[in-house]
Design a protein around this motif. Structure first.
Motif, PDB file in Angstrom:
ATOM      1  N   GLY A 260       9.012  -0.766 -17.526  1.00 41.64           N
ATOM      2  CA  GLY A 260       8.650   0.148 -16.445  1.00 41.64           C
ATOM      3  C   GLY A 260       7.618   1.167 -16.874  1.00 41.64           C
ATOM      4  O   GLY A 260       6.710   1.513 -16.108  1.00 41.64           O
ATOM      5  N   GLN A 261       7.725   1.644 -18.116  1.00 39.45           N
ATOM      6  CA  GLN A 261       6.751   2.610 -18.624  1.00 39.45           C
ATOM      7  C   GLN A 261       5.362   1.980 -18.719  1.00 39.45           C
ATOM      8  O   GLN A 261       4.349   2.626 -18.420  1.00 39.45           O
ATOM      9  N   GLU A 262       5.339   0.724 -19.121  1.00 42.36           N
ATOM     10  CA  GLU A 262       4.052   0.016 -19.202  1.00 42.36           C
ATOM     11  C   GLU A 262       3.430  -0.125 -17.809  1.00 42.36           C
ATOM     12  O   GLU A 262       2.220   0.072 -17.629  1.00 42.36           O
ATOM     13  N   ILE A 263       4.273  -0.437 -16.826  1.00 45.48           N
ATOM     14  CA  ILE A 263       3.779  -0.542 -15.443  1.00 45.48           C
ATOM     15  C   ILE A 263       3.282   0.820 -14.960  1.00 45.48           C
ATOM     16  O   ILE A 263       2.227   0.924 -14.319  1.00 45.48           O
ATOM     17  N   PHE A 264       4.037   1.862 -15.278  1.00 41.91           N
ATOM     18  CA  PHE A 264       3.655   3.212 -14.877  1.00 41.91           C
ATOM     19  C   PHE A 264       2.298   3.586 -15.465  1.00 41.91           C
ATOM     20  O   PHE A 264       1.438   4.140 -14.774  1.00 41.91           O
ATOM     21  N   ASN A 265       2.103   3.282 -16.736  1.00 41.97           N
ATOM     22  CA  ASN A 265       0.845   3.641 -17.405  1.00 41.97           C
ATOM     23  C   ASN A 265      -0.355   2.871 -16.855  1.00 41.97           C
ATOM     24  O   ASN A 265      -1.495   3.324 -16.970  1.00 41.97           O
ATOM     25  N   LYS A 266      -0.082   1.735 -16.230  1.00 36.83           N
ATOM     26  CA  LYS A 266      -1.176   0.945 -15.657  1.00 36.83           C
ATOM     27  C   LYS A 266      -1.450   1.296 -14.194  1.00 36.83           C
ATOM     28  O   LYS A 266      -2.586   1.210 -13.737  1.00 36.83           O
ATOM     29  N   THR A 326       0.339   5.872   0.124  1.00 39.87           N
ATOM     30  CA  THR A 326       0.227   4.533   0.708  1.00 39.87           C
ATOM     31  C   THR A 326      -1.066   3.847   0.288  1.00 39.87           C
ATOM     32  O   THR A 326      -2.151   4.439   0.341  1.00 39.87           O
ATOM     33  N   ASN A 327      -0.938   2.576  -0.130  1.00 37.98           N
ATOM     34  CA  ASN A 327      -2.087   1.730  -0.503  1.00 37.98           C
ATOM     35  C   ASN A 327      -2.878   2.260  -1.694  1.00 37.98           C
ATOM     36  O   ASN A 327      -4.055   1.935  -1.861  1.00 37.98           O
ATOM     37  N   LYS A 328      -2.241   3.051  -2.546  1.00 44.35           N
ATOM     38  CA  LYS A 328      -2.941   3.565  -3.724  1.00 44.35           C
ATOM     39  C   LYS A 328      -2.682   2.722  -4.976  1.00 44.35           C
ATOM     40  O   LYS A 328      -3.179   3.029  -6.045  1.00 44.35           O
ATOM     41  N   TYR A 329      -1.874   1.665  -4.868  1.00 44.54           N
ATOM     42  CA  TYR A 329      -1.537   0.841  -6.030  1.00 44.54           C
ATOM     43  C   TYR A 329      -1.223  -0.572  -5.540  1.00 44.54           C
ATOM     44  O   TYR A 329      -0.899  -0.778  -4.366  1.00 44.54           O
ATOM     45  N   PRO A 330      -1.321  -1.560  -6.415  1.00 45.64           N
ATOM     46  CA  PRO A 330      -1.062  -2.953  -6.000  1.00 45.64           C
ATOM     47  C   PRO A 330       0.414  -3.181  -5.693  1.00 45.64           C
ATOM     48  O   PRO A 330       1.291  -2.471  -6.195  1.00 45.64           O
ATOM     49  N   ALA A 331       0.685  -4.179  -4.851  1.00 44.91           N
ATOM     50  CA  ALA A 331       2.069  -4.531  -4.523  1.00 44.91           C
ATOM     51  C   ALA A 331       2.808  -4.982  -5.778  1.00 44.91           C
ATOM     52  O   ALA A 331       2.222  -5.578  -6.684  1.00 44.91           O
ATOM     53  N   MET A 332       4.115  -4.681  -5.841  1.00 41.49           N
ATOM     54  CA  MET A 332       4.911  -5.004  -7.024  1.00 41.49           C
ATOM     55  C   MET A 332       6.016  -5.986  -6.668  1.00 41.49           C
ATOM     56  O   MET A 332       6.549  -5.966  -5.558  1.00 41.49           O
ATOM     57  N   THR A 333       6.367  -6.798  -7.622  1.00 38.57           N
ATOM     58  CA  THR A 333       7.492  -7.720  -7.453  1.00 38.57           C
ATOM     59  C   THR A 333       8.796  -6.953  -7.599  1.00 38.57           C
ATOM     60  O   THR A 333       8.820  -5.805  -8.061  1.00 38.57           O
ATOM     61  N   ASP A 334       9.899  -7.606  -7.220  1.00 36.32           N
ATOM     62  CA  ASP A 334      11.212  -6.970  -7.359  1.00 36.32           C
ATOM     63  C   ASP A 334      11.508  -6.654  -8.823  1.00 36.32           C
ATOM     64  O   ASP A 334      12.121  -5.618  -9.136  1.00 36.32           O
ATOM     65  N   GLU A 335      11.085  -7.541  -9.727  1.00 38.76           N
ATOM     66  CA  GLU A 335      11.324  -7.301 -11.156  1.00 38.76           C
ATOM     67  C   GLU A 335      10.538  -6.070 -11.637  1.00 38.76           C
ATOM     68  O   GLU A 335      11.057  -5.248 -12.410  1.00 38.76           O
ATOM     69  N   GLN A 336       9.317  -5.931 -11.177  1.00 35.66           N
ATOM     70  CA  GLN A 336       8.519  -4.763 -11.558  1.00 35.66           C
ATOM     71  C   GLN A 336       9.113  -3.476 -10.986  1.00 35.66           C
ATOM     72  O   GLN A 336       9.141  -2.440 -11.656  1.00 35.66           O
ATOM     73  N   LEU A 337       9.594  -3.551  -9.755  1.00 38.24           N
ATOM     74  CA  LEU A 337      10.222  -2.376  -9.134  1.00 38.24           C
ATOM     75  C   LEU A 337      11.482  -1.974  -9.897  1.00 38.24           C
ATOM     76  O   LEU A 337      11.749  -0.784 -10.111  1.00 38.24           O
ATOM     77  N   ASP A 338      12.272  -2.962 -10.328  1.00 34.64           N
ATOM     78  CA  ASP A 338      13.479  -2.665 -11.114  1.00 34.64           C
ATOM     79  C   ASP A 338      13.109  -1.949 -12.411  1.00 34.64           C
ATOM     80  O   ASP A 338      13.751  -0.951 -12.784  1.00 34.64           O
ATOM     81  N   ALA A 339      12.093  -2.440 -13.081  1.00 35.97           N
ATOM     82  CA  ALA A 339      11.682  -1.853 -14.358  1.00 35.97           C
ATOM     83  C   ALA A 339      11.125  -0.440 -14.157  1.00 35.97           C
ATOM     84  O   ALA A 339      11.472   0.493 -14.901  1.00 35.97           O
ATOM     85  N   LEU A 340      10.288  -0.269 -13.144  1.00 34.18           N
ATOM     86  CA  LEU A 340       9.693   1.044 -12.891  1.00 34.18           C
ATOM     87  C   LEU A 340      10.760   2.065 -12.492  1.00 34.18           C
ATOM     88  O   LEU A 340      10.740   3.214 -12.953  1.00 34.18           O
ATOM     89  N   ALA A 341      11.717   1.652 -11.660  1.00 35.92           N
ATOM     90  CA  ALA A 341      12.803   2.551 -11.260  1.00 35.92           C
ATOM     91  C   ALA A 341      13.655   2.943 -12.458  1.00 35.92           C
ATOM     92  O   ALA A 341      14.078   4.097 -12.587  1.00 35.92           O
ATOM     93  N   GLU A 342      13.904   1.991 -13.349  1.00 45.97           N
ATOM     94  CA  GLU A 342      14.679   2.282 -14.565  1.00 45.97           C
ATOM     95  C   GLU A 342      13.982   3.332 -15.407  1.00 45.97           C
ATOM     96  O   GLU A 342      14.619   4.264 -15.930  1.00 45.97           O
ATOM     97  N   TYR A 343      12.678   3.229 -15.546  1.00 42.90           N
ATOM     98  CA  TYR A 343      11.921   4.195 -16.352  1.00 42.90           C
ATOM     99  C   TYR A 343      11.902   5.570 -15.694  1.00 42.90           C
ATOM    100  O   TYR A 343      12.187   6.589 -16.342  1.00 42.90           O
ATOM    101  N   LEU A 344      11.607   5.621 -14.409  1.00 45.15           N
ATOM    102  CA  LEU A 344      11.478   6.919 -13.720  1.00 45.15           C
ATOM    103  C   LEU A 344      12.815   7.662 -13.670  1.00 45.15           C
ATOM    104  O   LEU A 344      12.867   8.893 -13.845  1.00 45.15           O
ATOM    105  N   MET A 345      13.909   6.953 -13.449  1.00 48.60           N
ATOM    106  CA  MET A 345      15.222   7.619 -13.390  1.00 48.60           C
ATOM    107  C   MET A 345      15.649   8.134 -14.751  1.00 48.60           C
ATOM    108  O   MET A 345      16.583   8.936 -14.844  1.00 48.60           O
ATOM    109  N   GLY A 346      15.000   7.675 -15.800  1.00 45.24           N
ATOM    110  CA  GLY A 346      15.326   8.152 -17.148  1.00 45.24           C
ATOM    111  C   GLY A 346      14.504   9.344 -17.581  1.00 45.24           C
ATOM    112  O   GLY A 346      14.675   9.855 -18.704  1.00 45.24           O
TER     113      GLY A 346
END
Length: 351
Positions: A260-266, A326-346
């Motif tokens: 998730g952190q890697e996705i966030f940084n990108k 809205t529309n400021k970033y590319p669409a994410m898969t469910d797996e990417q959303l899970d990873a990003l949510a895990e990082y942000l909640m931490g």
């Protein structure tokens, strides 16, 4: 019958409005003051209400007396009092006295609430917070402490907290109903005022008050909320130290969070910050996320959990129409959303 049905409907709506006016929570009501400013404003509201009620009662009494005493019984014309100097003086002096009774405490309160000279003193120990409003979120800069946070305003209780208010897009209005306010945030000037957060009332409200935008600013105006965490001075100092200690982005604690952190940084780092450092106004494109995992709401309105976070990231327009995300970033898969949510909640600064 149709006319009767209409009046019955009006009566039903009147009763419903009366019942609903009593709904709500104590930390949202300006009728349950939770600070010095709110107390002053509430006392002025009560004073003006009592004056108005008194005038209405007197007028009704006079009307009733005149209605029954001088109702027409025959063709005789009653004694005329037109041009009576006594009556003229009475109904001129009484309104003047009522206006003075209302004006004196109002003017005194206005000058007291506008007294922010403590902010301008050299080496002042006053807590100053720069409030910046955006479409449709808030950020809070503590210039003396050199930290910035968003959506959650953290303040100590039982002392004056001074605010500089400014908008970075359109006119908004800063309002914490239970504590006092409201004051506009403008794009071309800075408004200043102070508030005091009462310790006892803060405890009753679970140390959490709600703030809102009180100026119609766009389609999501009603959703432009922020939260106020009121705590003791000792707890506040601890929070400041913990925030100041964050010099680097929080390290991911799990493999999923690392993804998730890697996705966030990108995808997200271009707008969101994850360190509480002071930044130029132009660089504040989106809320600071340093302590995102400790917040009480997502986007100011959604429950603070991973599912709601993923829903927000997936389609923010559903929840806040017209928002800048809205529309400021590319669409994410469910797996990417899970990873990003895990990082942000931490992302937390306190255990």
């Amino acid at each position: 019958m149709k006319r009767f049905a209409k009046w019955r409907l009006i009566s039903l709506f009147a009763i419903l409005a009366l019942v609903l006016s009593g709904c709500g929570r104590p930390y949202l009501s300006s009728l349950r003051p939770a600070g010095e400013v709110a107390d002053i404003q509430y006392d002025l509201m009560k004073l003006s209400t009592w004056i108005m009620v008194g005038v209405i009662i007197v007028v009704l009494i006079i009307f009733t007396i005149v209605f029954f005493r001088f109702r027409r019984k025959d063709d005789r014309i009653p004694k005329q009092v037109e041009g009576s100097h006594t009556l003229e003086i009475i109904w001129t002096v009484i309104p003047i006295l009522l206006l003075l009774i209302l004006a004196v405490p109002t003017v005194a309160a206005t000058f007291k609430l506008a007294d922010v000279k403590e902010m301008d003193k050299k080496n002042s120990k006053a807590l100053v917070i720069n409030v910046r409003s955006h479409l449709y979120w808030w950020d809070f800069e503590y210039p003396n402490e050199k930290i910035v946070t968003s959506q959650d305003l953290v303040v100590p209780t039982n002392e004056k907290v001074y605010f500089n208010l400014k908008s970075l897009d359109v006119k908004h209005s800063f309002w914490i109903p239970a504590v006092g306010g409201k004051l506009d945030t403008n794009t071309d000037n800075i408004n200043r005022f102070w508030l005091v957060f009462d310790d006892k009332r803060a405890n009753e409200a679970g140390n959490l008050f709600y703030g809102k935008c009180a100026e119609l600013c766009g389609p999501s105006h009603a959703l432009m909320d922020f939260k106020v965490k009121a705590m003791s001075r000792a707890d506040f100092d601890t929070w400041v130290k913990d925030m100041q200690a964050v010099k680097q982005p929080e390290k991911a604690q799990t493999d999923l969070a690392a993804q998730g952190q890697e996705i966030f940084n990108k995808s997200c780092i271009g707008c969101h910050a994850v360190t509480p450092e002071d930044k130029p106004e132009a660089a504040r494109l989106a809320p600071n996320l340093t302590n995102f995992g400790e917040r009480s709401r997502i986007a100011g309105i959604l429950d603070h959990n991973k599912e709601e976070l993923k829903n927000w990231i997936k389609n923010p327009e559903t929840y806040k129409p017209g928002n800048e995300m809205t529309n400021k970033y590319p669409a994410m898969t469910d797996e990417q959303l899970d990873a990003l949510a895990e990082y942000l909640m931490g992302l937390k600064v306190q255990d």
